[in-house]
Design a protein around this motif. Structure first.
Motif, PDB file in Angstrom:
ATOM      1  N   UNK A  72       0.835  -1.202   0.000  1.00 31.46           N
ATOM      2  CA  UNK A  72       0.000   0.000   0.000  1.00 31.46           C
ATOM      3  C   UNK A  72       0.872   1.254   0.000  1.00 31.46           C
ATOM      4  N   UNK A  73       1.937   1.247   0.801  1.00 26.05           N
ATOM      5  CA  UNK A  73       2.840   2.402   0.834  1.00 26.05           C
ATOM      6  C   UNK A  73       3.502   2.637  -0.518  1.00 26.05           C
ATOM      7  N   UNK A  74       3.971   1.586  -1.153  1.00 22.62           N
ATOM      8  CA  UNK A  74       4.610   1.723  -2.470  1.00 22.62           C
ATOM      9  C   UNK A  74       3.593   2.227  -3.496  1.00 22.62           C
ATOM     10  N   UNK A  75       2.372   1.704  -3.418  1.00 22.05           N
ATOM     11  CA  UNK A  75       1.320   2.177  -4.328  1.00 22.05           C
ATOM     12  C   UNK A  75       1.040   3.662  -4.092  1.00 22.05           C
ATOM     13  N   UNK A  76       1.026   4.082  -2.833  1.00 21.60           N
ATOM     14  CA  UNK A  76       0.795   5.490  -2.526  1.00 21.60           C
ATOM     15  C   UNK A  76       1.882   6.392  -3.080  1.00 21.60           C
ATOM     16  N   UNK A  77       3.117   5.944  -2.979  1.00 18.93           N
ATOM     17  CA  UNK A  77       4.229   6.734  -3.535  1.00 18.93           C
ATOM     18  C   UNK A  77       4.115   6.804  -5.053  1.00 18.93           C
ATOM     19  N   UNK A  78       3.792   5.675  -5.684  1.00 19.68           N
ATOM     20  CA  UNK A  78       3.645   5.657  -7.145  1.00 19.68           C
ATOM     21  C   UNK A  78       2.490   6.550  -7.597  1.00 19.68           C
ATOM     22  N   UNK A  79       1.397   6.502  -6.876  1.00 20.92           N
ATOM     23  CA  UNK A  79       0.234   7.331  -7.224  1.00 20.92           C
ATOM     24  C   UNK A  79       0.554   8.810  -7.018  1.00 20.92           C
ATOM     25  N   UNK A  80       1.438   9.122  -6.075  1.00 20.88           N
ATOM     26  CA  UNK A  80       1.803  10.513  -5.801  1.00 20.88           C
ATOM     27  C   UNK A  80       2.401  11.206  -7.023  1.00 20.88           C
ATOM     28  N   UNK A  81       3.030  10.430  -7.907  1.00 20.10           N
ATOM     29  CA  UNK A  81       3.604  11.033  -9.108  1.00 20.10           C
ATOM     30  C   UNK A  81       2.522  11.509 -10.063  1.00 20.10           C
ATOM     31  N   UNK A  82       1.325  10.921  -9.967  1.00 21.33           N
ATOM     32  CA  UNK A  82       0.216  11.301 -10.834  1.00 21.33           C
ATOM     33  C   UNK A  82      -0.685  12.319 -10.145  1.00 21.33           C
ATOM     34  N   UNK A  83      -1.072  12.010  -8.903  1.00 25.42           N
ATOM     35  CA  UNK A  83      -1.960  12.891  -8.145  1.00 25.42           C
ATOM     36  C   UNK A  83      -1.485  12.893  -6.687  1.00 25.42           C
ATOM     37  N   UNK A  84      -0.922  14.001  -6.263  1.00 25.30           N
ATOM     38  CA  UNK A  84      -0.298  14.080  -4.939  1.00 25.30           C
ATOM     39  C   UNK A  84      -1.299  13.867  -3.810  1.00 25.30           C
ATOM     40  N   UNK A  85      -2.516  14.396  -3.951  1.00 21.89           N
ATOM     41  CA  UNK A  85      -3.504  14.267  -2.876  1.00 21.89           C
ATOM     42  C   UNK A  85      -3.926  12.816  -2.669  1.00 21.89           C
ATOM     43  N   UNK A  86      -4.246  12.139  -3.739  1.00 23.63           N
ATOM     44  CA  UNK A  86      -4.667  10.733  -3.626  1.00 23.63           C
ATOM     45  C   UNK A  86      -3.498   9.878  -3.155  1.00 23.63           C
ATOM     46  N   UNK A  87      -2.310  10.121  -3.674  1.00 23.85           N
ATOM     47  CA  UNK A  87      -1.126   9.380  -3.252  1.00 23.85           C
ATOM     48  C   UNK A  87      -0.839   9.545  -1.773  1.00 23.85           C
TER      49      UNK A  87
END
Length: 92
Positions: A22-37
């Motif tokens: 989940x943490x790795x997914x959050x970091x990866x998502x942060x590159x696209x959308x910082x709030x959701x990540x």
């Protein structure tokens, strides 16, 4: 390996794997959308924090099934103390 060790070990192992994923997914998502990540990463941290507490509950269940009443009662007291601490920390 007895029920207590196997259940607790598996729960901790897969719980930590899930939290890291989940943490790795959050970091990866942060590159696209910082709030959701950030939200996903925060959830991953919550999972990482609560897995050890939940493993106490898993251990308590295994102790009950093994009819080890002394350690079952100790585990219940540990759950009670931890829960009271979390509630008091939340209220502060």
């Amino acid at each position: 390996m007895n029920l207590l060790s196997r259940n607790t070990g598996l729960f901790l192992k897969y719980g930590i794997y899930a939290a890291v994923l989940i943490l790795v997914a959050g970091v990866a998502i942060s590159f696209v959308d910082a709030d959701i990540g950030s939200t996903v990463s925060t959830f991953g941290l919550y999972v990482l924090v609560f897995v050890p507490f939940l493993s106490i509950i898993v251990s308590t269940h295994a102790l009950y099934k093994e009819r080890d009443m002394y350690w079952f009662k100790v585990a219940l007291i540990l759950i009670l103390i931890t829960t009271v601490g979390m509630v008091l920390a939340y209220m502060a």
